[in-house]
Design an enzyme around this catalytic site. Structure first.
Site, PDB file in Angstrom:
ATOM      1  N   GLU A   1       0.826  -1.217   0.000  1.00  0.00           N
ATOM      2  CA  GLU A   1       0.000   0.000   0.000  1.00  0.00           C
ATOM      3  C   GLU A   1       0.848   1.250   0.000  1.00  0.00           C
ATOM      4  O   GLU A   1       0.320   2.351   0.015  1.00  0.00           O
ATOM      5  CB  GLU A   1      -0.852   0.073   1.272  1.00  0.00           C
ATOM      6  CG  GLU A   1      -1.762  -1.063   1.500  1.00  0.00           C
ATOM      7  CD  GLU A   1      -2.669  -0.794   2.687  1.00  0.00           C
ATOM      8  OE1 GLU A   1      -3.795  -0.341   2.464  1.00  0.00           O
ATOM      9  OE2 GLU A   1      -2.252  -1.050   3.832  1.00  0.00           O
TER      10      GLU A   1
ATOM     11  N   ASP B   1      -4.763   2.924  -0.951  1.00  0.00           N
ATOM     12  CA  ASP B   1      -3.676   3.641  -0.290  1.00  0.00           C
ATOM     13  C   ASP B   1      -2.446   3.759  -1.180  1.00  0.00           C
ATOM     14  O   ASP B   1      -1.749   4.778  -1.148  1.00  0.00           O
ATOM     15  CB  ASP B   1      -3.312   2.962   1.037  1.00  0.00           C
ATOM     16  CG  ASP B   1      -4.232   3.429   2.159  1.00  0.00           C
ATOM     17  OD1 ASP B   1      -4.421   4.654   2.272  1.00  0.00           O
ATOM     18  OD2 ASP B   1      -4.775   2.589   2.885  1.00  0.00           O
TER      19      ASP B   1
ATOM     20  N   CYS C   1      -6.585  -6.052  -3.283  1.00  0.00           N
ATOM     21  CA  CYS C   1      -7.826  -5.900  -2.521  1.00  0.00           C
ATOM     22  C   CYS C   1      -8.291  -4.446  -2.459  1.00  0.00           C
ATOM     23  O   CYS C   1      -9.232  -4.123  -1.757  1.00  0.00           O
ATOM     24  CB  CYS C   1      -7.677  -6.481  -1.117  1.00  0.00           C
ATOM     25  SG  CYS C   1      -6.351  -5.754  -0.176  1.00  0.00           S
TER      26      CYS C   1
END
Ligand code: PEP
Ligand code: MG
Length: 590
Positions: free
Chosen positions: A431, A455, A502
């Site tokens: 991320e 992110d 994800c």
């Protein structure tokens, strides 16, 4: 103020807002005006007004007990939380003691709360202002004995300045087709309720929405955040056909949702769901999720005075496992931080919370909290394989520290627990740019990696994901973001380490193909996207995905990357089968 967060240019007669609940609707515009009720009355005496307030609140509580589904129940619980706040009771009593009537006190106190929230920059907080305004008006109606019940014609597209969560049910019961509001946003409780009632909604159109005429035929697109006016008869017929095709395609996708996802060239892709609670897990299974690539466990830890203990956590984790038989369920360790504050952690206020103590940094700073969570996940997993994933990783020290803690907990449970544990797999989220750049080291040390595109995009592009002023820049199709994911893909392939995604890009038709082309073999999206995502992937070959990825990587801008990849996909799909399945290009979770 006009907001255009969509990926494609505006056509003539099109207005842009913020996509708030998915789906399309074609219908006549119907203006809904709420008469705001202002009260001015004198106090009948302190004791009498206290009693009126208590009686009104009791009636309001009783209403909240009749929630229609789990989303409504969660929102009702949030509203009960507002009503039960001792600080609110104190403020109300102070006003009544100073001579205000119950209604005047209520209107003043709730109005101040709403105003204060509305001024906050994080939309997840500012959109809570409507919850206070909603409760304010509901109790005023109860106190003055005037009930206003909103209604609209069946099939109408309701146009309003803003609506409150409690307005949704009567409008849904009336059979409206869509909602367009001037204010509001994608994370409001109204938007959540509209999505769960299957009513497309677009918010934040601003004043331009007033151009729409009462009774005018309009097309509302809750996926792209658009409203189209000035439709000719031919437009109307074409849109009606398009919507019928879409719903037929969705029905077909739903029928095949429980089947595995195999690309047209034979490679298996795992399609998983992102979850926040047990109800999400049930819904995800029903829609064909083959596991979960992200359980956002932090939701269990927020909005409460003490953290959940081992047994409470284990019970919930067990219920989530139970929805997935022996399919993989990846639990992310708590990803709380200064922007998702937990009142029981003694955290200093931070100037840059997104760059502060959050994600795995919190877990390592409060090891007892993390250890208890690991113990709860492992005891819930029992003999099944436990997948544990660290959020916001930037370096190997963090994953080494987590591995050491995990090893301790495993050996402790193997000694004291009722039976030997199953396998334990440790992974990390990609991320941050740092984690993508050191993916070779992470892939060599860990059992799997998963890209959090929300992110990763925020940190790569220096775009605050909670700031609506820069929301249009938060695009994971930026070639810079794609290159970082490509590095992770190469590292994982070299180390034979499974790579998933994800973030919300996993549920986007074009991005999903590009991600597969970059080496991703597991996509975890919100449950609602799963049937169409699976159908879409089955029509693609790995060669097409690779070609789409290469064309996106070579592009100069996010728009060009998306257009280039979409061009490759559509051309190859036309060669293969029945055309492109319109999994919408939305950013639903960022
Ligand atoms: C992400 O950042 O992409 C992600 C999946 O995590 P979250 O959205 O919960 O921060
Ligand atoms: Mg994240």
């Amino acid at each position: 103020q006009r907001q255009d967060h969509s990926a494609t240019a505006l056509a003539d007669g099109e207005l842009a807002g913020i996509a708030a609940a998915p789906g399309e609707a074609l219908g006549a515009a119907y203006y809904l005006h709420r008469a705001r009720i202002e009260v001015s009355e004198t106090s009948l005496g302190i004791a009498e007004e206290r009693a009126r307030l208590a009686d009104g609140l009791a009636q309001l509580h009783a209403r909240l007990d009749h929630a229609s589904d789990h989303h409504a129940a969660e929102i009702a619980a949030a509203h009960r939380g507002i009503l039960n706040d001792p600080a609110l009771a104190e403020a109300l009593d102070a006003r009544i003691t100073a001579g205000a009537s119950a209604a005047m006190a209520w209107q003043a106190v709730m109005g101040e709360e709403a105003e204060a929230l509305a001024g906050l920059s994080d939309p997840r907080l500012s959109e809570r202002a409507d919850d206070f305004r909603d409760l304010e008006q509901q109790l005023i109606c109860i106190l003055i004995g005037k009930e206003t019940q909103l209604s609209a014609p069946a099939g109408a597209i309701v146009i309003a300045d803003d609506l409150y969560p409690s307005d949704l049910k009567p409008l849904a019961d009336a059979g409206i087709a869509g909602i367009a509001t001037m204010r509001g946003g994608a994370t409001s409780h109204l938007a959540i309720l509209a999505a769960s009632a299957g009513i497309p909604m677009v918010a934040a159109f601003g004043k331009q929405l007033c151009d729409v005429e009462e009774g005018e035929l309009v097309h509302l697109d809750g996926d792209q955040g658009r409203l189209r006016r000035g439709l000719s008869d031919a437009d109307r017929d074409a849109l009606a056909r398009h919507m019928a095709d879409r719903s037929a395609r969705y029905t077909r996708a739903l029928e095949a949702a429980q089947d595995d996802t195999v690309l047209a060239s034979g490679e298996r892709i795992e399609v998983f769901a992102n979850l926040g609670n047990v109800e999400d897990a049930q819904e995800a299974r029903a829609l064909g999720a083959e596991g979960s690539g992200l359980v956002r466990t932090e939701f269990l830890f927020l909005d409460r005075a003490t953290p959940p203990d081992h047994d409470e956590q284990a019970q919930i984790y067990r219920a989530i496992f139970a929805c997935f038989d022996d399919k993989p369920v990846i639990f992310r360790t708590l990803d709380i931080g200064a922007d998702k504050p937990a009142s029981y952690l003694p955290m200093e206020a931070e100037d840059n919370p997104a760059l502060g103590v959050r994600g795995i940094r919190i877990g390592l700073r409060y090891p007892d909290l993390l250890r208890t969570q690991l113990r709860a996940i492992l005891s819930a997993a029992g003999a099944r394989t436990a997948y544990i994933m660290a959020p916001m990783v930037t370096g190997v020290d963090e994953v080494d520290a987590l591995r050491a803690m995990l090893d301790e907990v495993v050996s402790e449970l193997n000694h004291t627990g009722p039976a030997k544990l199953g396998a334990v797999k440790l992974g990390a989220m990609i991320e941050t740019p740092a984690s993508a750049l050191i993916a070779p080291v992470l892939a060599a040390r860990l059992d799997f990696l998963s890209v959090g595109t929300n992110d990763l995009t925020q940190y790569t592009l220096a775009v605050d994901r909670t700031n609506s002023e820069v929301a249009a820049m938060q695009d994971p199709m930026h070639p810079g973001v794609l290159r970082l994911i490509g590095l992770a893909g190469e590292a994982c392939e070299a180390a034979a380490c499974p790579l998933g995604v994800c973030g919300s890009a996993a549920g986007d038709r074009v991005a999903a193909a590009v991600l597969v082309g970059l080496g991703v073999r597991e996509l975890s999206a919100s449950a609602a996207r799963i049937p169409e995502l699976k159908a879409h992937l089955r029509g693609l070959t790995l060669a097409t995905c690779r070609k789409a990825a290469l064309s996106a990587l070579a592009a100069a801008t996010p728009e060009a990357a998306r257009a280039a990849a979409a061009g490759v996909i559509d051309a190859d799909m036309n060669d293969n089968c029945d055309g492109a399945t319109p999994v919408p290009h939305t950013k639903d979770e960022g």
